[in-house]
Scaffold this motif. Structure first.
Motif, PDB file in Angstrom:
ATOM      1  N   TRP A   1     -55.386  27.191  -2.691  1.00 29.01           N
ATOM      2  CA  TRP A   1     -55.096  25.986  -3.462  1.00 29.01           C
ATOM      3  C   TRP A   1     -54.839  24.807  -2.536  1.00 29.01           C
ATOM      4  CZ3 TRP A   1     -52.939  30.634  -5.141  1.00 29.01           C
ATOM      5  CH2 TRP A   1     -53.155  30.984  -6.477  1.00 29.01           C
ATOM      6  N   SER A   2     -55.208  23.625  -2.990  1.00 28.84           N
ATOM      7  CA  SER A   2     -54.657  22.415  -2.387  1.00 28.84           C
ATOM      8  C   SER A   2     -53.239  22.279  -2.932  1.00 28.84           C
ATOM      9  CB  SER A   2     -55.484  21.189  -2.785  1.00 28.84           C
ATOM     10  OG  SER A   2     -55.355  20.945  -4.185  1.00 28.84           O
ATOM     11  N   ARG A   3     -52.431  21.475  -2.287  1.00 28.98           N
ATOM     12  CA  ARG A   3     -51.055  21.303  -2.779  1.00 28.98           C
ATOM     13  C   ARG A   3     -51.048  20.770  -4.214  1.00 28.98           C
ATOM     14  NH1 ARG A   3     -46.250  21.353  -0.885  1.00 28.98           N
ATOM     15  NH2 ARG A   3     -44.613  20.318  -2.084  1.00 28.98           N
ATOM     16  N   LYS A   4     -51.860  19.750  -4.465  1.00 31.36           N
ATOM     17  CA  LYS A   4     -51.922  19.175  -5.801  1.00 31.36           C
ATOM     18  C   LYS A   4     -52.442  20.211  -6.805  1.00 31.36           C
ATOM     19  CE  LYS A   4     -53.872  15.227  -8.355  1.00 31.36           C
ATOM     20  NZ  LYS A   4     -52.574  14.737  -8.832  1.00 31.36           N
ATOM     21  N   GLY A   5     -53.427  20.992  -6.382  1.00 31.94           N
ATOM     22  CA  GLY A   5     -53.989  22.000  -7.262  1.00 31.94           C
ATOM     23  C   GLY A   5     -52.954  23.025  -7.692  1.00 31.94           C
ATOM     24  N   LEU A   6     -52.105  23.467  -6.757  1.00 32.65           N
ATOM     25  CA  LEU A   6     -51.118  24.496  -7.073  1.00 32.65           C
ATOM     26  C   LEU A   6     -49.974  23.962  -7.919  1.00 32.65           C
ATOM     27  CD1 LEU A   6     -50.109  27.402  -6.748  1.00 32.65           C
ATOM     28  CD2 LEU A   6     -48.912  26.667  -4.683  1.00 32.65           C
TER      29      LEU A   6
ATOM     30  N   PHE B   1     -46.609  21.795   2.573  1.00 36.41           N
ATOM     31  CA  PHE B   1     -47.890  22.335   3.021  1.00 36.41           C
ATOM     32  C   PHE B   1     -49.028  21.723   2.215  1.00 36.41           C
ATOM     33  CE2 PHE B   1     -44.752  25.555   4.118  1.00 36.41           C
ATOM     34  CZ  PHE B   1     -45.036  25.731   5.457  1.00 36.41           C
ATOM     35  N   ASP B   2     -50.143  21.496   2.894  1.00 38.19           N
ATOM     36  CA  ASP B   2     -51.317  20.899   2.248  1.00 38.19           C
ATOM     37  C   ASP B   2     -52.211  21.947   1.597  1.00 38.19           C
ATOM     38  OD1 ASP B   2     -50.903  18.093   3.282  1.00 38.19           O
ATOM     39  OD2 ASP B   2     -51.088  19.167   5.190  1.00 38.19           O
ATOM     40  N   THR B   3     -52.342  23.095   2.265  1.00 39.33           N
ATOM     41  CA  THR B   3     -53.196  24.171   1.774  1.00 39.33           C
ATOM     42  C   THR B   3     -52.374  25.441   1.649  1.00 39.33           C
ATOM     43  OG1 THR B   3     -55.174  23.236   2.828  1.00 39.33           O
ATOM     44  CG2 THR B   3     -55.261  25.560   2.217  1.00 39.33           C
ATOM     45  N   ILE B   4     -52.482  26.080   0.489  1.00 36.69           N
ATOM     46  CA  ILE B   4     -51.751  27.319   0.228  1.00 36.69           C
ATOM     47  C   ILE B   4     -52.759  28.435   0.022  1.00 36.69           C
ATOM     48  CG2 ILE B   4     -50.212  28.519  -1.365  1.00 36.69           C
ATOM     49  CD1 ILE B   4     -50.137  24.751  -1.293  1.00 36.69           C
ATOM     50  N   VAL B   5     -52.611  29.521   0.768  1.00 32.07           N
ATOM     51  CA  VAL B   5     -53.508  30.669   0.677  1.00 32.07           C
ATOM     52  C   VAL B   5     -52.694  31.907   0.323  1.00 32.07           C
ATOM     53  CG1 VAL B   5     -55.172  32.118   1.895  1.00 32.07           C
ATOM     54  CG2 VAL B   5     -55.052  29.673   2.396  1.00 32.07           C
TER      55      VAL B   5
ATOM     56  N   ASN C   1     -55.608  18.559  10.760  1.00 37.46           N
ATOM     57  CA  ASN C   1     -54.248  18.057  10.594  1.00 37.46           C
ATOM     58  C   ASN C   1     -53.548  18.615   9.360  1.00 37.46           C
ATOM     59  OD1 ASN C   1     -54.493  16.364  12.889  1.00 37.46           O
ATOM     60  ND2 ASN C   1     -55.575  14.832  11.666  1.00 37.46           N
ATOM     61  N   LEU C   2     -54.240  19.469   8.609  1.00 42.85           N
ATOM     62  CA  LEU C   2     -53.651  20.036   7.410  1.00 42.85           C
ATOM     63  C   LEU C   2     -52.655  21.133   7.773  1.00 42.85           C
ATOM     64  CD1 LEU C   2     -56.811  20.365   5.130  1.00 42.85           C
ATOM     65  CD2 LEU C   2     -55.018  18.641   4.988  1.00 42.85           C
ATOM     66  N   LYS C   3     -51.552  21.154   7.054  1.00 43.25           N
ATOM     67  CA  LYS C   3     -50.562  22.214   7.248  1.00 43.25           C
ATOM     68  C   LYS C   3     -50.836  23.312   6.224  1.00 43.25           C
ATOM     69  CE  LYS C   3     -46.412  21.404   8.502  1.00 43.25           C
ATOM     70  NZ  LYS C   3     -44.978  21.011   8.587  1.00 43.25           N
ATOM     71  N   ARG C   4     -50.943  24.525   6.714  1.00 45.12           N
ATOM     72  CA  ARG C   4     -51.313  25.637   5.843  1.00 45.12           C
ATOM     73  C   ARG C   4     -50.239  26.723   5.857  1.00 45.12           C
ATOM     74  NH1 ARG C   4     -56.002  25.353   9.255  1.00 45.12           N
ATOM     75  NH2 ARG C   4     -57.674  24.059   8.358  1.00 45.12           N
ATOM     76  N   ILE C   5     -50.029  27.313   4.690  1.00 45.27           N
ATOM     77  CA  ILE C   5     -49.147  28.466   4.576  1.00 45.27           C
ATOM     78  C   ILE C   5     -49.903  29.608   3.926  1.00 45.27           C
ATOM     79  CG2 ILE C   5     -48.215  27.690   2.330  1.00 45.27           C
ATOM     80  CD1 ILE C   5     -45.586  29.090   3.100  1.00 45.27           C
ATOM     81  N   CYS C   6     -49.644  30.815   4.393  1.00 41.66           N
ATOM     82  CA  CYS C   6     -50.188  32.023   3.772  1.00 41.66           C
ATOM     83  C   CYS C   6     -49.046  32.768   3.102  1.00 41.66           C
ATOM     84  CB  CYS C   6     -50.839  32.918   4.827  1.00 41.66           C
ATOM     85  SG  CYS C   6     -51.361  34.528   4.183  1.00 41.66           S
ATOM     86  N   THR C   7     -49.224  33.108   1.828  1.00 42.48           N
ATOM     87  CA  THR C   7     -48.252  33.933   1.136  1.00 42.48           C
ATOM     88  C   THR C   7     -48.849  35.307   0.880  1.00 42.48           C
ATOM     89  OG1 THR C   7     -48.974  33.222  -1.086  1.00 42.48           O
ATOM     90  CG2 THR C   7     -47.251  31.909  -0.011  1.00 42.48           C
ATOM     91  N   ILE C   8     -48.004  36.323   0.994  1.00 38.80           N
ATOM     92  CA  ILE C   8     -48.376  37.694   0.668  1.00 38.80           C
ATOM     93  C   ILE C   8     -47.300  38.207  -0.270  1.00 38.80           C
ATOM     94  CG2 ILE C   8     -48.854  40.007   1.562  1.00 38.80           C
ATOM     95  CD1 ILE C   8     -49.450  38.628   4.303  1.00 38.80           C
ATOM     96  N   CYS C   9     -47.652  38.366  -1.526  1.00 39.05           N
ATOM     97  CA  CYS C   9     -46.675  38.729  -2.554  1.00 39.05           C
ATOM     98  C   CYS C   9     -46.841  40.194  -2.920  1.00 39.05           C
ATOM     99  CB  CYS C   9     -46.850  37.837  -3.786  1.00 39.05           C
ATOM    100  SG  CYS C   9     -46.618  36.075  -3.433  1.00 39.05           S
ATOM    101  N   ALA C  10     -45.795  40.984  -2.694  1.00 41.20           N
ATOM    102  CA  ALA C  10     -45.903  42.438  -2.882  1.00 41.20           C
ATOM    103  C   ALA C  10     -44.675  42.969  -3.607  1.00 41.20           C
ATOM    104  CB  ALA C  10     -46.068  43.126  -1.524  1.00 41.20           C
ATOM    105  N   ARG C  11     -44.861  43.398  -4.842  1.00 38.91           N
ATOM    106  CA  ARG C  11     -43.751  43.974  -5.603  1.00 38.91           C
ATOM    107  C   ARG C  11     -43.452  45.395  -5.134  1.00 38.91           C
ATOM    108  NH1 ARG C  11     -43.434  45.271 -10.679  1.00 38.91           N
ATOM    109  NH2 ARG C  11     -45.643  45.712 -10.956  1.00 38.91           N
TER     110      ARG C  11
ATOM    111  N   MET D   1     -58.285  13.514   4.671  1.00 37.31           N
ATOM    112  CA  MET D   1     -57.505  13.998   5.815  1.00 37.31           C
ATOM    113  C   MET D   1     -58.330  15.015   6.602  1.00 37.31           C
ATOM    114  SD  MET D   1     -53.791  15.931   5.847  1.00 37.31           S
ATOM    115  CE  MET D   1     -52.986  14.555   5.019  1.00 37.31           C
ATOM    116  N   ASP D   2     -58.299  14.919   7.937  1.00 38.92           N
ATOM    117  CA  ASP D   2     -58.982  15.860   8.810  1.00 38.92           C
ATOM    118  C   ASP D   2     -58.373  17.245   8.621  1.00 38.92           C
ATOM    119  OD1 ASP D   2     -59.968  17.377  10.909  1.00 38.92           O
ATOM    120  OD2 ASP D   2     -60.022  15.692  12.282  1.00 38.92           O
ATOM    121  N   SER D   3     -59.235  18.265   8.430  1.00 36.88           N
ATOM    122  CA  SER D   3     -58.724  19.614   8.193  1.00 36.88           C
ATOM    123  C   SER D   3     -57.879  20.124   9.348  1.00 36.88           C
ATOM    124  CB  SER D   3     -59.886  20.582   7.935  1.00 36.88           C
ATOM    125  OG  SER D   3     -60.739  20.653   9.062  1.00 36.88           O
TER     126      SER D   3
END
Length: 240
Positions: free
Chosen positions: A190-195, A105-109, A5-15, A1-3
């Motif tokens: 992570w890739s989606r499959k990786g995560l 999402f395809d890519t998770i950061v 066209n990838l759907k990406r999400i960024c998470t910021i986790c803060a307790r 897949m062309d990068s």
């Protein structure tokens, strides 16, 4: 897949809870709450379709909202204890946003809020490494000051000091030891499959994105905070 066209999400986790530095995620650092630097880096990268902040703290979520975050994910109590691993919080955050938007999402950061010295180029580089090598995940680290083969030691149950890792032949110079790195907890990709199929930090094909020491400080103590503050003030003064 062309990068493109990838759907990406960024998470910021803060307790909300922090023993080393009280309220560190929203503590003021050169005029801004600490978490704001990571949020701004995520926006400035122009990489992400969505950015989400996950927290058990109402105050942290309110601060994130004031910096334009619309996905404010309330972290379940069982994922917010001192002993809770971070990975389940990341997957919970991603699943929550996917459920809200009815998408995947395809890519998770994941960007750690306590690593504000990273640059936008660091984020872009780590994402590019994952998406061009088609691997499960990418972690970031800096070249280690100490080597387990040379000058990193362990104290055994018999109180005898030993090198942490033995080599086939004696190593008399650190430069001759295998390259070692300190994980800096700054960027995880992570890739989606990786995560979701292999939810671990170290997979069979995990790649390393190397960052310099001066951008790799993870704030975990008052000393870390003071060092980061000093470096940021120095950078701001240089721009005047």
């Amino acid at each position: 897949m062309d990068s493109k066209n990838l759907k990406r999400i960024c998470t910021i986790c803060a307790r909300g809870g922090s023993k080393g530095v009280k309220n560190k995620n929203i503590r003021t650092l050169v005029g801004k709450p600490l978490i704001a630097f990571t949020i701004e880096q995520a926006w400035q990268s122009n990489l992400f379709d969505e950015i989400a902040v996950s927290s058990d703290s109402v105050e942290i979520l309110e601060v994130a909202g004031s910096y334009g975050i619309r996905h404010l994910i309330v972290r379940p109590a069982e994922l917010a204890t001192d002993s809770a691993a971070k990975l389940p919080a990341i997957t919970h955050c991603v699943r929550s946003v996917e459920s809200i938007l009815n998408t995947e999402f395809d890519t998770i950061v994941d960007l750690d809020a306590t690593s504000p010295l990273r640059t936008v180029d660091d984020i872009k580089g780590a994402v590019e490494l994952l998406e061009t090598k088609f691997v499960s995940n990418v972690i970031t680290a800096a070249p280690a000051r100490r080597s387990p083969y040379f000058n990193l030691v362990e104290l055994g149950g018999d109180d005898i000091v030993r090198l942490s890792k033995q080599s086939d032949k004696p190593i008399v110079r650190r430069q001759d030891a295998p390259k070692c790195f300190d994980m800096n907890a700054s960027i995880y990709v992570w890739s989606r499959k990786g995560l979701f199929d292999f939810p671990t930090i170290f997979n069979f094909d995990t790649r390393l994105f190397v960052m310099p020491e001066e951008r790799s400080i993870d704030i975990d103590s008052e000393l870390d905070f003071e060092i980061v503050e000093l470096l940021m003030k120095k950078s701001l003064d240089a721009k005047k």
